[in-house]
Design a protein around this motif. Structure first.
Motif, PDB file in Angstrom:
ATOM      1  N   THR A   1     100.029  98.448  46.314  1.00 33.46           N
ATOM      2  CA  THR A   1      99.301  97.207  46.054  1.00 33.46           C
ATOM      3  C   THR A   1      97.964  97.147  46.783  1.00 33.46           C
ATOM      4  OG1 THR A   1     100.576  96.122  47.804  1.00 33.46           O
ATOM      5  CG2 THR A   1     101.387  95.904  45.543  1.00 33.46           C
ATOM      6  N   VAL A   2      97.857  97.839  47.912  1.00 35.80           N
ATOM      7  CA  VAL A   2      96.574  97.849  48.632  1.00 35.80           C
ATOM      8  C   VAL A   2      95.506  98.503  47.766  1.00 35.80           C
ATOM      9  CG1 VAL A   2      95.339  98.734  50.641  1.00 35.80           C
ATOM     10  CG2 VAL A   2      97.644  97.799  50.913  1.00 35.80           C
ATOM     11  N   ARG A   3      95.825  99.678  47.250  1.00 39.73           N
ATOM     12  CA  ARG A   3      94.871 100.410  46.415  1.00 39.73           C
ATOM     13  C   ARG A   3      94.590  99.635  45.122  1.00 39.73           C
ATOM     14  NH1 ARG A   3      93.528 105.664  47.224  1.00 39.73           N
ATOM     15  NH2 ARG A   3      95.368 105.989  48.518  1.00 39.73           N
ATOM     16  N   MET A   4      95.645  99.086  44.523  1.00 38.98           N
ATOM     17  CA  MET A   4      95.471  98.344  43.276  1.00 38.98           C
ATOM     18  C   MET A   4      94.615  97.097  43.486  1.00 38.98           C
ATOM     19  SD  MET A   4      98.333  96.782  40.654  1.00 38.98           S
ATOM     20  CE  MET A   4      99.173  95.844  41.949  1.00 38.98           C
ATOM     21  N   ASN A   5      94.841  96.385  44.565  1.00 39.05           N
ATOM     22  CA  ASN A   5      94.090  95.158  44.812  1.00 39.05           C
ATOM     23  C   ASN A   5      92.610  95.434  45.074  1.00 39.05           C
ATOM     24  OD1 ASN A   5      96.347  93.577  44.417  1.00 39.05           O
ATOM     25  ND2 ASN A   5      96.876  93.476  46.589  1.00 39.05           N
ATOM     26  N   LEU A   6      92.319  96.569  45.727  1.00 39.89           N
ATOM     27  CA  LEU A   6      90.916  96.952  45.917  1.00 39.89           C
ATOM     28  C   LEU A   6      90.249  97.197  44.565  1.00 39.89           C
ATOM     29  CD1 LEU A   6      91.189  99.378  48.972  1.00 39.89           C
ATOM     30  CD2 LEU A   6      90.009  97.176  48.935  1.00 39.89           C
ATOM     31  N   LEU A   7      90.971  97.861  43.656  1.00 38.95           N
ATOM     32  CA  LEU A   7      90.419  98.117  42.327  1.00 38.95           C
ATOM     33  C   LEU A   7      90.296  96.821  41.532  1.00 38.95           C
ATOM     34  CD1 LEU A   7      89.541 100.715  40.764  1.00 38.95           C
ATOM     35  CD2 LEU A   7      91.703 100.527  39.529  1.00 38.95           C
ATOM     36  N   ALA A   8      91.275  95.926  41.682  1.00 41.12           N
ATOM     37  CA  ALA A   8      91.214  94.641  40.992  1.00 41.12           C
ATOM     38  C   ALA A   8      89.996  93.838  41.436  1.00 41.12           C
ATOM     39  CB  ALA A   8      92.495  93.854  41.256  1.00 41.12           C
ATOM     40  N   LYS A   9      89.721  93.863  42.724  1.00 43.12           N
ATOM     41  CA  LYS A   9      88.540  93.173  43.239  1.00 43.12           C
ATOM     42  C   LYS A   9      87.265  93.809  42.707  1.00 43.12           C
ATOM     43  CE  LYS A   9      86.310  91.834  47.598  1.00 43.12           C
ATOM     44  NZ  LYS A   9      86.395  91.922  49.089  1.00 43.12           N
ATOM     45  N   GLU A  10      87.241  95.140  42.647  1.00 40.23           N
ATOM     46  CA  GLU A  10      86.056  95.864  42.186  1.00 40.23           C
ATOM     47  C   GLU A  10      85.722  95.540  40.738  1.00 40.23           C
ATOM     48  OE1 GLU A  10      84.540 100.549  41.935  1.00 40.23           O
ATOM     49  OE2 GLU A  10      86.529 100.045  42.730  1.00 40.23           O
ATOM     50  N   PHE A  11      86.774  95.322  39.916  1.00 47.37           N
ATOM     51  CA  PHE A  11      86.544  95.104  38.486  1.00 47.37           C
ATOM     52  C   PHE A  11      86.947  93.719  38.013  1.00 47.37           C
ATOM     53  CE2 PHE A  11      86.571  99.704  38.893  1.00 47.37           C
ATOM     54  CZ  PHE A  11      85.458 100.043  38.147  1.00 47.37           C
ATOM     55  N   ASP A  12      87.151  92.807  38.967  1.00 48.08           N
ATOM     56  CA  ASP A  12      87.399  91.407  38.638  1.00 48.08           C
ATOM     57  C   ASP A  12      88.610  91.234  37.729  1.00 48.08           C
ATOM     58  OD1 ASP A  12      86.847  88.701  38.900  1.00 48.08           O
ATOM     59  OD2 ASP A  12      85.582  88.649  37.098  1.00 48.08           O
ATOM     60  N   VAL A  13      89.703  91.923  38.071  1.00 50.29           N
ATOM     61  CA  VAL A  13      90.956  91.774  37.329  1.00 50.29           C
ATOM     62  C   VAL A  13      91.779  90.697  38.032  1.00 50.29           C
ATOM     63  CG1 VAL A  13      93.060  92.911  36.522  1.00 50.29           C
ATOM     64  CG2 VAL A  13      90.902  94.187  36.636  1.00 50.29           C
ATOM     65  N   PRO A  14      92.180  89.633  37.341  1.00 51.22           N
ATOM     66  CA  PRO A  14      92.901  88.541  38.000  1.00 51.22           C
ATOM     67  C   PRO A  14      94.259  88.967  38.532  1.00 51.22           C
ATOM     68  CG  PRO A  14      92.874  88.237  35.612  1.00 51.22           C
ATOM     69  CD  PRO A  14      91.953  89.367  35.902  1.00 51.22           C
ATOM     70  N   ALA A  15      94.726  88.292  39.568  1.00 50.37           N
ATOM     71  CA  ALA A  15      95.981  88.648  40.234  1.00 50.37           C
ATOM     72  C   ALA A  15      97.161  88.612  39.275  1.00 50.37           C
ATOM     73  CB  ALA A  15      96.227  87.702  41.409  1.00 50.37           C
ATOM     74  N   GLU A  16      97.139  87.684  38.320  1.00 48.29           N
ATOM     75  CA  GLU A  16      98.260  87.586  37.380  1.00 48.29           C
ATOM     76  C   GLU A  16      98.306  88.748  36.387  1.00 48.29           C
ATOM     77  OE1 GLU A  16      94.995  84.767  35.826  1.00 48.29           O
ATOM     78  OE2 GLU A  16      95.860  85.383  37.764  1.00 48.29           O
ATOM     79  N   ARG A  17      97.269  89.572  36.397  1.00 50.79           N
ATOM     80  CA  ARG A  17      97.250  90.753  35.535  1.00 50.79           C
ATOM     81  C   ARG A  17      97.431  92.038  36.350  1.00 50.79           C
ATOM     82  NH1 ARG A  17      95.125  90.498  30.284  1.00 50.79           N
ATOM     83  NH2 ARG A  17      95.643  88.476  29.376  1.00 50.79           N
ATOM     84  N   CYS A  18      97.903  91.893  37.579  1.00 52.90           N
ATOM     85  CA  CYS A  18      98.185  93.047  38.437  1.00 52.90           C
ATOM     86  C   CYS A  18      99.693  93.136  38.656  1.00 52.90           C
ATOM     87  CB  CYS A  18      97.473  92.920  39.780  1.00 52.90           C
ATOM     88  SG  CYS A  18      95.664  92.973  39.645  1.00 52.90           S
ATOM     89  N   PHE A  19     100.264  94.302  38.403  1.00 55.12           N
ATOM     90  CA  PHE A  19     101.707  94.472  38.391  1.00 55.12           C
ATOM     91  C   PHE A  19     102.140  95.602  39.316  1.00 55.12           C
ATOM     92  CE2 PHE A  19     100.189  92.848  34.348  1.00 55.12           C
ATOM     93  CZ  PHE A  19     100.947  91.691  34.198  1.00 55.12           C
ATOM     94  N   ALA A  20     103.363  95.479  39.823  1.00 57.05           N
ATOM     95  CA  ALA A  20     103.866  96.430  40.804  1.00 57.05           C
ATOM     96  C   ALA A  20     104.317  97.750  40.189  1.00 57.05           C
ATOM     97  CB  ALA A  20     105.021  95.813  41.586  1.00 57.05           C
ATOM     98  N   SER A  21     104.360  97.818  38.861  1.00 55.80           N
ATOM     99  CA  SER A  21     104.751  99.061  38.193  1.00 55.80           C
ATOM    100  C   SER A  21     104.293  99.006  36.746  1.00 55.80           C
ATOM    101  CB  SER A  21     106.269  99.245  38.236  1.00 55.80           C
ATOM    102  OG  SER A  21     106.904  98.260  37.432  1.00 55.80           O
ATOM    103  N   ALA A  22     104.223 100.180  36.132  1.00 59.90           N
ATOM    104  CA  ALA A  22     103.903 100.249  34.706  1.00 59.90           C
ATOM    105  C   ALA A  22     104.982  99.552  33.894  1.00 59.90           C
ATOM    106  CB  ALA A  22     103.772 101.704  34.274  1.00 59.90           C
ATOM    107  N   GLU A  23     106.224  99.666  34.351  1.00 55.45           N
ATOM    108  CA  GLU A  23     107.330  99.033  33.636  1.00 55.45           C
ATOM    109  C   GLU A  23     107.178  97.515  33.621  1.00 55.45           C
ATOM    110  OE1 GLU A  23     108.227 103.079  34.498  1.00 55.45           O
ATOM    111  OE2 GLU A  23     107.580 101.487  35.870  1.00 55.45           O
ATOM    112  N   GLU A  24     106.721  96.959  34.749  1.00 56.35           N
ATOM    113  CA  GLU A  24     106.504  95.511  34.808  1.00 56.35           C
ATOM    114  C   GLU A  24     105.364  95.100  33.879  1.00 56.35           C
ATOM    115  OE1 GLU A  24     105.111  92.276  38.168  1.00 56.35           O
ATOM    116  OE2 GLU A  24     106.411  93.925  38.807  1.00 56.35           O
ATOM    117  N   LEU A  25     104.323  95.916  33.835  1.00 60.13           N
ATOM    118  CA  LEU A  25     103.220  95.639  32.910  1.00 60.13           C
ATOM    119  C   LEU A  25     103.708  95.681  31.467  1.00 60.13           C
ATOM    120  CD1 LEU A  25      99.647  97.178  33.154  1.00 60.13           C
ATOM    121  CD2 LEU A  25     100.785  96.911  30.965  1.00 60.13           C
ATOM    122  N   LEU A  26     104.516  96.682  31.153  1.00 56.96           N
ATOM    123  CA  LEU A  26     104.995  96.855  29.779  1.00 56.96           C
ATOM    124  C   LEU A  26     106.007  95.790  29.375  1.00 56.96           C
ATOM    125  CD1 LEU A  26     105.291 100.735  29.793  1.00 56.96           C
ATOM    126  CD2 LEU A  26     103.836  99.372  28.274  1.00 56.96           C
TER     127      LEU A  26
END
Length: 429
Positions: A41-66
């Motif tokens: 989540t540390v790495r993902m959150n840095l990327l989310a901040k870099e590209f303005d991806v909202p927190a509700e669109r960030c998931f702990a796994s590909a399975e959760e996203l799917l």
């Protein structure tokens, strides 16, 4: 006019986040990242901040996203090798087109399953064989297609892995152990199998291979070596694999101004202090002779093609340079290419030699010799209905994967020849 394509990225490491996501910065009109997934989540959150991806669109796994409704046009899957197919199959069924990091899988049955699913769903699956998209190999393919050396009869290709790259990725790193990930000939060199197949323009029929893990073993450790590089090792000064050299002081290190790969794999947002602290407990601080690695550090492959043409490939860790070299021998001449110098030379049997300076053919050579972003551009072009000869669809990619798997099967069985047709039939059942 190109349309903006929405993208979900599963796996935000050096490929998903450090390479494919960065395409949006260069071409924001073509790509918009709208969802991310990664257990880090540390790495993902840095990327989310870099590209303005909202927190509700960030998931702990590909399975959760799917598990969500379809969130984007495309899903980029850049997770670990053994996760690829298990994530790609439901993504296809959900309606995503897919850009899939190589290798497809280390499981040949899974490779064939993904091929069938792609056909069943009618969705696009492009494999990240980025070398096809480089100006270097593109020029070589053009010259061969134009008949500059006649018909290819033999190819010899060399992958200079690089001593420090081997230590980083295949001794200390994620791809060190084939029981966890993939054999090295598949993970690292399916690129090369793909290029050889593409340049030859013929089907491969049989493969033999030899290779081993010769050096990076406990019994090869010099006297005085410790379990970690920061553990009082008496061999540090003369050891080229010393973690402080690779990640801090050498040209690959953060003290030389490099804050990207490989140092950003050790710790996000690297500084000298953060890297040194991380190496005390990180797998990347381990002595190369005391790791859990089992993949080869050198391997040679011989390939037979349907018309009797042949190719040989050598991969070795023990090089200072990390660039690939190739020689194509044809019925009317020979061609020699070196990615380090970016020169391709044609030696025709009749006429003058010709030297092509590939550095003059393009401005951007970042990311696998300029292949990373060109691959993404052609992928998006394809989604918009434009055709491309170089696109590495799953249909194209299966044979080069089977060549890699055949090479590993041969290596493990004393170099015996393995039939590609028999292999394909075995795993298609």
């Amino acid at each position: 006019m190109s349309r903006q394509i929405t993208v979900a990225i599963a796996g935000t490491g050096s490929r998903g986040g450090g390479t494919y996501a960065q395409y949006q910065k260069k071409f924001p009109e073509r790509m918009k990242i709208v969802a991310l997934a990664d257990p880090d989540t540390v790495r993902m959150n840095l990327l989310a901040k870099e590209f303005d991806v909202p927190a509700e669109r960030c998931f702990a796994s590909a399975e959760e996203l799917l598990a969500q409704p379809k969130l984007a046009d495309v899903m980029i899957i850049a997770t670990q090798d053994r996760q690829h197919v298990a994530q790609a199959v439901p993504a296809l069924r959900k309606g995503y087109d897919i850009l899939l990091e190589k290798p497809i899988s280390n499981d040949p049955y899974a490779i064939m399953e993904l091929l069938r699913t792609a056909h069943e769903t009618g969705r696009a699956v492009t494999i990240c064989h980025v070398l096809r998209y480089t100006p270097f190999y593109g020029k070589i393919k053009q010259l061969i297609s134009e008949g500059a050396i006649g018909e290819p009869v033999a190819i010899h290709a060399i992958e200079n892995v690089g001593y420090w790259h081997q230590a980083h990725s295949f001794v200390r790193g994620n791809w060190a152990n084939s029981d966890v990930q993939s054999p090295m000939i598949l993970q690292k060199s399916c690129h090369d199998m793909d290029i050889i197949l593409w340049l030859m323009g013929k089907n491969c029929t049989r493969v033999s291979s030899y290779g081993s893990l010769k050096v990076f073993r406990p019994e090869m450790a010099p006297e005085g070596a410790t379990e970690t590089c920061l553990g009082g090792c008496r061999c540090k000064e003369e050891c080229p694999y010393d973690a402080e050299k690779v990640y801090i002081t050498n040209s690959t290190g953060v003290a030389s101004g490099n804050t990207e790969w490989p140092v950003d794999v050790v710790v996000p947002e690297p500084t000298v202090e953060r890297v040194r602290e991380a190496l005390k407990t990180s797998p990347y601080g381990r002595c190369v002779y005391h790791c859990d690695n089992n993949v080869v550090d050198h391997q040679a492959v011989v390939m037979d093609f349907e018309d009797g043409s042949t190719a040989t490939f050598t991969m070795a860790a023990f090089t200072k340079r990390t660039a690939r070299e190739i020689k194509v021998m044809g019925t009317a001449g020979e061609l020699v290419g070196d990615m380090n110098t970016n020169l391709v030379t044609v030696y025709p049997f009749s006429g003058e030699d010709q030297v092509y300076d590939i550095s003059k053919l393009a401005e951007d050579f970042s990311g696998h010799g300029g292949g990373d972003h060109r691959m993404m551009s052609e992928f998006f072009d394809m989604l918009e209905g434009k055709e491309s000869e170089t696109l590495t669809s799953i249909d194209v990619s299966v044979q080069s994967h089977l060549m890699s798997l055949a090479a590993e099967e041969s290596r493990l069985n004393g170099g015996c020849g393995v039939s590609l047709q028999e292999l394909r039939e075995r795993y298609s059942k």
